[in-house]
Every structure is written in C-alpha cells, then in structure tokens.
Design an enzyme around this catalytic site. Structure first.
Site, PDB file in Angstrom:
ATOM      1  N   LYS A 197       4.693   2.895  10.829  1.00  0.00           N
ATOM      2  CA  LYS A 197       5.720   3.921  10.925  1.00  0.00           C
ATOM      3  C   LYS A 197       6.779   3.458  11.912  1.00  0.00           C
ATOM      4  CE  LYS A 197       6.236   8.792  12.198  1.00  0.00           C
ATOM      5  NZ  LYS A 197       5.514  10.029  12.513  1.00  0.00           N
ATOM      6  N   LYS A 250       6.505   3.913   6.304  1.00  0.00           N
ATOM      7  CA  LYS A 250       7.440   5.012   6.461  1.00  0.00           C
ATOM      8  C   LYS A 250       8.563   4.599   7.402  1.00  0.00           C
ATOM      9  CE  LYS A 250       7.631   9.496   8.545  1.00  0.00           C
ATOM     10  NZ  LYS A 250       7.040  10.360   9.501  1.00  0.00           N
TER      11      LYS A 250
HETATM   12  C1  PBG Z   1       5.494  13.648  12.765  1.00  0.00           C
HETATM   13  C2  PBG Z   1       6.201  13.246  11.546  1.00  0.00           C
HETATM   14  C3  PBG Z   1       7.546  12.909  11.389  1.00  0.00           C
HETATM   15  C4  PBG Z   1       7.735  12.715  10.035  1.00  0.00           C
HETATM   16  C5  PBG Z   1       6.506  12.884   9.411  1.00  0.00           C
HETATM   17  N1  PBG Z   1       5.564  13.190  10.360  1.00  0.00           N
HETATM   18  C6  PBG Z   1       8.656  12.867  12.365  1.00  0.00           C
HETATM   19  C7  PBG Z   1       8.683  11.891  13.456  1.00  0.00           C
HETATM   20  O1  PBG Z   1       7.848  11.007  13.580  1.00  0.00           O
HETATM   21  O2  PBG Z   1       9.591  12.039  14.279  1.00  0.00           O
HETATM   22  C8  PBG Z   1       9.044  12.376   9.394  1.00  0.00           C
HETATM   23  C9  PBG Z   1       9.176  12.784   7.996  1.00  0.00           C
HETATM   24  C10 PBG Z   1      10.543  12.855   7.481  1.00  0.00           C
HETATM   25  O3  PBG Z   1      11.542  12.496   8.123  1.00  0.00           O
HETATM   26  O4  PBG Z   1      10.645  13.287   6.327  1.00  0.00           O
HETATM   27  N2  PBG Z   1       4.959  12.645  13.528  1.00  0.00           N
HETATM   28 ZN    ZN Z   2       4.508  13.473  15.586  1.00  0.00          ZN
END
Ligand code: PBG
Ligand code: ZN
Length: 327
Positions: A197, A250
C-alpha cells in the site's frame, strides 16, 4: 513489399471477440461501502459523486441490491459515533461494522463480507493505530498498534466477517492477526492483506468519505514511497510468508507494474482502484471530457490484464449493470 503476417486478419469485427485475452467478470469485483453510525438517512459523498455513506439500518438493503446486480463481495468501512486516541469503537462488539456485518450476514448470507481492519476512522487523530512519542516526534507505534489490530480482526470475525483485510501497513500485521484469529477458533477465516500500500495522494476523496483525515503529519512513515518497486515486492513477499491468503496492491491504476510483479508470488492478488481513481474518472465524465463507461471498462480491464484476480472498485455496481446489459 506487402506484409505476409497480417495481425489485422484476426481483428475483423466478427472474428475479434474470439481473441479477447482479458475479460472482466462480475465475480472479479469487490464493492467498497461506507456505513456511518451517526446517520439515519444515506448521505452523498461530495468528492465521490454517486457514492454514499449509508446508515447501519440500510446495510442489508445495500447488500441485497449489490447481490441482485451480481456483485458477490463487499469491503466494509465504518464511521463510528465517537472517536478516541485508542480507537476503542473499532473493536466494540456493538460497533458500527460489527452491527453491519451481522445485519448483512443474517439477511444476505451469500454476500462475501470483507472488513477493513484499521483504526484511522476510529482514532481522534486520524492515524491508522496508536500514536506515541518517538525521537523524531509523534508517530505511529508499531507493536502497540498490532495489539489493536488483533482485537479489531477478532471482533470482525466474531460478528461474522468472511475475510479480514488489514490496511494499516504495520510490520508483522499478518502474523499478529493470524495468531489472534487462530487462538479464538477462526483458523478458517482468510486474511486479505493490504500488503503493498503506497502513501498515495489518490486517497484524498476517501478521507472525506470515511472521515479519516489526519490531525497532524501524514502516512509516509508507514505506507510505501511511490517510486519504490523493490520494497513494494518485499512487503507483499513478507506478508505472504506471515500467512496472508490474498495479497493486495493499492492504488491500482498507477501501479500496474507492481501488480504484475506480485502475481509471481503464487497467491491471489487483489488491486484497489481507490477513491481518487474513481473521482478523476467521474469528474472528467461529468464535464463531458471522457466517456465514463468506456474509460471505466478500460481501467478495470487493464488492472486485470496486469494480473489482478480481484478488483476492489467503487464502480463495481455500475460495471455489473453494464455487464448485465450485454448479456
Ligand atoms: C485506511 C484505508 C484507506 C483507504 C482504504 N483503507 C485510506 C488511507 O490509507 O489513508 C483508501 C481507499 C481509497 O482511497 O479509496 N487505512
Ligand atoms: Zn488506516
């Protein structure tokens, strides 16, 4: 002087459908959905036209609607009625997600319910776990946050979640959650780790959607730097060795090379087309600059072509509708 090898022979209109290498199916798609404990009616998410925060009472209806369109899996996010430094609402037996999961599983039992295991919607500071002082200032503390994730994952499984999906990018998150689940008798619940991520600017609209903006700092001390391909691979490899059943990349659209590299690890790979990817396509389509349906289909097909088995996308229901029209 004339070509003998003519690839256009197979592109004749009637013949070309036989040679399509990549097809997106409804069962490839996972729909992310937001539930807000403070609402009694659905509320549009302004930065994501067409998406809503739903009240807990609508959970089963939303699941039913998705199921009727042919979507078989949902990824759930919750907005709690109160937030604190330790994210205690995240593992409340009567918390927003726990209630939503029970409602969906009792009314629409065939829906595969996946829960996002993280603390950022539940902490008053908006970070993904426990914050403490470090020599470089306040930062996310890894190991105390792992204990929190273990509690959250177990409470999701206890309320009936089919798959848990840790998204906090902590070191050792899969080992910790796997052990906690096994200890409580949930050894058959898979872990879909947000294993790779990136610290992406494309999460902007999500922070409005999930009310998870940060009071200070950013997520760059726990999420990946966007240029780091080797480290991205290593993150997924480590989560696999810790016992992840499904890996995830992601965001998806800017990271096709990473998706492709991670398929070599041999387990299913999911890719998350995130909020910013959704909103970019929506905004340009609303202006009439892009044809929404064509661009959406191209975007998800290219994510699948890169190697993703599963695509988490806010377009899931629209895509299912279009695929149903084509049948
Ligand atoms: C939480 C999380 C996030 C997303 C999914 N789970 C946000 C982040 O990490 O700031 C992002 C999903 C999206 O932008 O559609 N950890
Ligand atoms: Zn988070």
């Amino acid at each position: 002087m004339y070509p003998q090898r003519r690839l256009r022979r197979l592109r004749k209109r009637a013949i070309q459908p036989l040679f399509r290498e990549t097809k997106v199916l409804k069962e490839d798609l996972i729909a992310p959905v937001f539930f807000d404990e403070n609402l009694s009616e659905r509320k549009p998410i302004e930065s994501m036209p067409g998406q809503f925060r739903y009240p807990v009472a609508e959970a089963a209806d939303v699941a039913q609607r998705l199921s009727e369109s042919g979507i078989q899996a949902m990824l759930l996010f919750g907005i709690p009625k109160s937030k604190d430094e330790s994210a205690s609402e995240a593992w409340n037996e009567e918390g927003v997600i726990q209630n939503v999961v029970r409602a969906i599983k009792s009314e629409v039992p065939d829906m595969v319910v996946i829960t996002d295991v993280c603390a950022c919607e539940y902490t008053s500071h908006g970070h993904c776990g426990i914050i403490g002082d470090t020599p470089c200032g306040p930062d996310l503390l890894n190991d105390p946050s792992l204990e929190l994730m273990m509690r959250i994952a177990v409470s999701h499984a206890a309320s009936g979640a089919d798959i848990v999906a840790p998204s906090c990018m902590l070191d050792g998150q899969v080992t910790a959650i796997r052990e906690a689940l096994d200890e409580e008798g949930f050894e058959d619940i898979p872990v879909m780790s947000y294993s790779t991520k990136f610290a992406s600017a494309l999460y902007g609209p999500f922070r409005e959607a999930a009310d998870s903006g940060m009071a200070f700092g950013d997520r760059t001390t726990y999420q990946l730097e966007c240029g780091n391909a080797r480290e991205a691979f290593l993150e997924s490899e480590m989560d696999l060795s810790e016992g992840a059943d499904i890996l995830m990349v992601k965001p998806a659209g800017f990271y096709h090379d990473i998706i492709a590299s991670i398929t070599s690890l041999g387990v299913p790979v999911a890719a998350y087309q995130v909020s910013g990817e959704y909103s970019m396509i929506k905004a340009a389509s609303e202006k009439g600059w892009l044809d929404e349906r064509s661009v959406v289909m191209e975007s998800v097909k290219s994510i699948k072509r890169a190697g993703a088995d599963l695509i988490i996308t806010y377009f899931a229901e629209d895509i299912a509708g279009w695929l149903n029209e084509e049948q």
